[in-house]
Design an enzyme around this catalytic site. Sequence first.
Site, short mmCIF file in Angstrom:
data_model
loop_
_atom_site.label_atom_id
_atom_site.label_comp_id
_atom_site.label_asym_id
_atom_site.label_seq_id
_atom_site.Cartn_x
_atom_site.Cartn_y
_atom_site.Cartn_z
N LYS A 183 -9.59 -80.21 41.96
CA LYS A 183 -8.83 -78.97 41.98
C LYS A 183 -9.41 -78.09 43.05
CE LYS A 183 -5.33 -77.46 39.48
NZ LYS A 183 -4.35 -78.32 38.80
P1 NAD Z 1 3.85 -71.00 39.81
O1 NAD Z 1 2.96 -70.21 40.66
O2 NAD Z 1 5.06 -71.64 40.38
O3 NAD Z 1 4.34 -70.09 38.57
C1 NAD Z 1 3.44 -69.43 37.72
C2 NAD Z 1 4.26 -68.52 36.82
O4 NAD Z 1 3.40 -67.94 35.83
C3 NAD Z 1 4.92 -67.37 37.58
O5 NAD Z 1 6.21 -67.16 37.02
C4 NAD Z 1 4.00 -66.20 37.28
O6 NAD Z 1 4.66 -64.97 37.37
C5 NAD Z 1 3.64 -66.53 35.84
N1 NAD Z 1 2.46 -65.84 35.35
C6 NAD Z 1 1.27 -65.66 35.97
N2 NAD Z 1 0.46 -64.95 35.15
C7 NAD Z 1 1.16 -64.73 34.01
C8 NAD Z 1 0.86 -64.07 32.80
N3 NAD Z 1 -0.33 -63.52 32.59
N4 NAD Z 1 1.82 -64.04 31.83
C9 NAD Z 1 3.03 -64.59 32.03
N5 NAD Z 1 3.36 -65.24 33.16
C10 NAD Z 1 2.43 -65.29 34.13
O7 NAD Z 1 2.91 -72.08 39.08
P2 NAD Z 1 3.34 -73.46 38.41
O8 NAD Z 1 3.16 -74.52 39.42
O9 NAD Z 1 4.63 -73.32 37.69
O10 NAD Z 1 2.14 -73.65 37.36
C11 NAD Z 1 2.20 -73.10 36.04
C12 NAD Z 1 1.19 -73.81 35.16
O11 NAD Z 1 1.47 -75.21 35.14
C13 NAD Z 1 -0.28 -73.69 35.61
O12 NAD Z 1 -1.11 -73.68 34.47
C14 NAD Z 1 -0.50 -74.99 36.38
O13 NAD Z 1 -1.85 -75.35 36.42
C15 NAD Z 1 0.32 -75.93 35.52
N6 NAD Z 1 0.73 -77.17 36.20
C16 NAD Z 1 1.50 -77.13 37.33
C17 NAD Z 1 1.91 -78.32 37.92
C18 NAD Z 1 2.82 -78.35 39.11
O14 NAD Z 1 3.29 -79.44 39.46
N7 NAD Z 1 3.11 -77.25 39.74
C19 NAD Z 1 1.52 -79.56 37.37
C20 NAD Z 1 0.73 -79.56 36.22
C21 NAD Z 1 0.36 -78.35 35.63
#
Ligand code: NAD
Length: 418
Positions: free
Chosen positions: A107
């Site tokens: 990461k």
């Molecule tokens: P992203 O940046 O596209 O979206 C994150 C979202 O969370 C945004 O809508 C943001 O406004 C919101 N957010 C941030 N802080 C917040 C809070 N305190 N309360 C409510 N909403 C909040 O990120 P993503 O890629 O969608 O990732 C989201 C989660 O999924 C993370 O934990 C990430 O590690 C996990 N994840 C992502 C992927 C991927 O392929 N992108 C894969 C596995 C896991």
Amino acid sequence: MDIYSGPVFDMARTQFHRIADHLEIPADARDRLLYPKRAVAVACPIHCDDGSLRVFQGFRVQHHLTLGPTKGGTRFALSVDIGEVAALAVWMSWKCALAGLPYGGAKGGVTVDPYALSPRELEALSRRYMQEMIPFVGPHTDVMAPDMGTNEQVMAWFMDTYSMYQGQTVTEIVTGKPVATGGTLGRREATGRGVAYLIERALERLDLPMTGATAIIQGFGNVGSVTAATLASRGARIIGVSDHTACWFDPRGLDVPALMRHVAATGKLAGFSNQMAFDPAELLAQPCDILVPAAVERVIDGAMAARLQCRVLAEAANGPTTPDADAVLEQRQEIFVIPDILCNAGGVIVSYFEWVQDLQQFFWDEAEVNDRLYRVLQRAFVQVMERAARDRISHRTAAMAIGVAKVRDAKDTRGLFP
Ligand code: NAD
């Protein structure tokens, strides 16, 4: 190993020791499994639009090299520190092993509020971060992907920066790129699609229909919005959503396509409507069939776990549930938990497909990507269910036990190097 401090790494460490106790891993074998092989901290200076020079701190942690290169996302967020990045790398390792992918976990991240950067500053920071990482990454060493605060465009800048230094295009250095620059069809949607697929499998086991099921989703970025859209397209009613700017709740159901159009146009949920604003701190505790935390870590602690009113808890985010909450959920058998390392594995599974396609320069159609994704998820889901039933353990313990045992077995077979 004192550099790995902070609440998120503490959580990964506590979870690991619980699994190690369950697997009866001897004390002297534990540090080697838990602590990252390598960690890098870099300074990323950029010129800002106002003429000032700012330096951002960046990190990359490579957890283990036992099964192949390391693989993992890059997070741009103010919460990023070495402990958070290391915890996310550790979770990636168990996730990749559970899914049967030939990777160790990694990461990376930069401590920055990405929403406060202009597009030009974001590009400068993305390129500078990758430039600093060039000595430490490579298509057979460590392959990056998107995470919170980064997206396809950032991956394209990473790939372009790395390629400039190699003097040739190296698409396989990152995954989650735009399709036009060597990305795979289906990667952008993969995590959310996988979450929705596993929710369907959970509902089947509970004998609950998807049609009319109510869902609440925290986080409306890549993962949260695709999960919402996929569930809605299969008949579920999305009654609550939130992001870092707003929280909307309507028991009659929200208009997900309109929400997605609004976020595409403005970058946030704020401003969508003034009629249905809701307290974000209370969102997770509202009655629903499906609850999907899809934002940040540690949003469900022991107190919140006791208040949940869902039937399925689908952990789309990494680490949304604390060990205290796990203890509560183990008593609440009526809640079907899909643990994070299974629930959001769709992202890294399709990242793996992207890497394979880039290495071969042979690209698949979207149906093939999705079909293979669902087959890998189905296999992992069944393994977790069978292990949990056989050993009378929680789904999280089962999922992590499978992942940790695979890494331990590979280390035992290979020796001390990786
Ligand atoms: P992203 O940046 O596209 O979206 C994150 C979202 O969370 C945004 O809508 C943001 O406004 C919101 N957010 C941030 N802080 C917040 C809070 N305190 N309360 C409510 N909403 C909040 O990120 P993503 O890629 O969608 O990732 C989201 C989660 O999924 C993370 O934990 C990430 O590690 C996990 N994840 C992502 C992927 C991927 O392929 N992108 C894969 C596995 C896991």
